[in-house]
Enzyme design. Structure first.
Site, PDB file in Angstrom:
ATOM      1  N   SER A  28       0.858  -1.191   0.000  1.00  0.00           N
ATOM      2  CA  SER A  28       0.000   0.000   0.000  1.00  0.00           C
ATOM      3  C   SER A  28       0.884   1.227   0.000  1.00  0.00           C
ATOM      4  O   SER A  28       2.028   1.189   0.480  1.00  0.00           O
ATOM      5  CB  SER A  28      -0.890   0.020   1.251  1.00  0.00           C
ATOM      6  OG  SER A  28      -1.552   1.266   1.396  1.00  0.00           O
ATOM      7  N   TYR A  66      -1.985  -0.705  10.131  1.00  0.00           N
ATOM      8  CA  TYR A  66      -1.920  -0.932   8.682  1.00  0.00           C
ATOM      9  C   TYR A  66      -0.612  -0.386   8.118  1.00  0.00           C
ATOM     10  O   TYR A  66       0.026  -1.036   7.278  1.00  0.00           O
ATOM     11  CB  TYR A  66      -3.123  -0.255   8.033  1.00  0.00           C
ATOM     12  CG  TYR A  66      -3.357  -0.596   6.579  1.00  0.00           C
ATOM     13  CD1 TYR A  66      -3.873  -1.831   6.211  1.00  0.00           C
ATOM     14  CD2 TYR A  66      -3.096   0.328   5.569  1.00  0.00           C
ATOM     15  CE1 TYR A  66      -4.128  -2.142   4.880  1.00  0.00           C
ATOM     16  CE2 TYR A  66      -3.328   0.034   4.239  1.00  0.00           C
ATOM     17  CZ  TYR A  66      -3.844  -1.201   3.898  1.00  0.00           C
ATOM     18  OH  TYR A  66      -4.085  -1.506   2.571  1.00  0.00           O
TER      19      TYR A  66
END
Length: 257
Positions: A147, A162
């Site tokens: 990501s 995350y």
């Protein structure tokens, strides 16, 4: 001229294929000629995906296999089933992921573990048990879904667990790539920015987060369905035969500013 992106005869495994971009990746790989085993915890959704894509590409085999990537015993059994069905694994796409949007002072240990175990440990465990078969054949393509938040942070949404997991995925990609390049295995990652999915709908697609994202992103918008497919196909195909250890950020320019 040889079509470098042709996947005819290839056998692929996608972990995290019951919804969102995992479904898109399944359809894209099948459309390029690959048979695909799709893994996730929600077997009923996998069956629906397999039926839908199988109807579009009846010449392809789409096999649903229930598997929680946090559980090594389930991964071992899933890989066994894939090998029994396909006899080989050419492509592994580690796409399983979850996200929490909780400030660190309120982040419970259980929630932290859930994200790290799914998004990072799951990549480790899937790679561990697939790469052995790739090594025997001296061929393999591993693609990890990282990501942009593995490289940058978000000022509007607290995605600390995350961030940590996806940052780990990026560097794990480099490490595994360096070790297995001599065995004919490439290991790369994609780094999406904001794409609408079941995971992002209630966290990163809030009005506040989207307004900030559009204001900062050079393209001024989130990604559209299908805009990750080209990056995945490149890494899955022989077009990337001399590319390994890389993370390709598909982010509308977010990480360049």
């Amino acid at each position: 001229m040889t079509n470098l992106f042709d996947l005819t005869g290839k056998k692929a495994v996608i972990a995290g294929a019951s919804s969102g971009i995992g479904v898109q990746f399944t359809e894209m790989l099948a459309g390029q000629g690959a048979d695909v085993a799709i893994l996730a915890r929600r077997y009923d959704k996998l069956v629906a995906v397999a039926e839908e894509i199988g109807a579009k590409y009846p010449e392809r085999r789409i096999i649903p296999i229930q598997c929680d990537v946090r559980q090594e015993d389930e991964i071992i059994e899933a890989v066994r089933k894939v090998m029994e069905a396909f006899g080989q694994i050419d492509i592994l796409l580690n796409n399983a992921g979850v996200v929490d949007a909780v400030p660190i002072e309120a982040l419970e240990e259980e929630a932290w573990d859930r994200v790290l175990d799914t998004d990072l440990k799951g990549v480790f465990l899937m790679s561990k048990h697939v790469i052995r078969h790739m090594k025997e054949r001296k061929y393999g393509k591993i693609i990890n879904t990282a990501s942009m938040l593995g490289l940058t942070a978000s000022a509007s949404v607290p995605t600390h667990s995350y961030n940590a997991a996806k940052g780990g995925v990026i560097h794990l990609t480099r490490g595994v790539a360096a070790t297995y390049a001599k065995h004919g295995i490439t290991v790369n990652a994609i780094g999406p920015s904001l794409f609408r999915s079941e995971m992002t709908e209630n966290t990163l697609f809030t009005e506040q987060a989207l307004k900030m994202y559009n204001a900062v992103c050079p393209m001024g918008r989130p990604g559209n369905p299908g805009e990750l497919n080209g990056a995945v196909l490149y890494f899955a195909s022989d077009a990337s035969s001399y590319t390994t250890g890389q993370t390709l950020f598909v982010d509308g320019g977010w990480t360049i500013i």
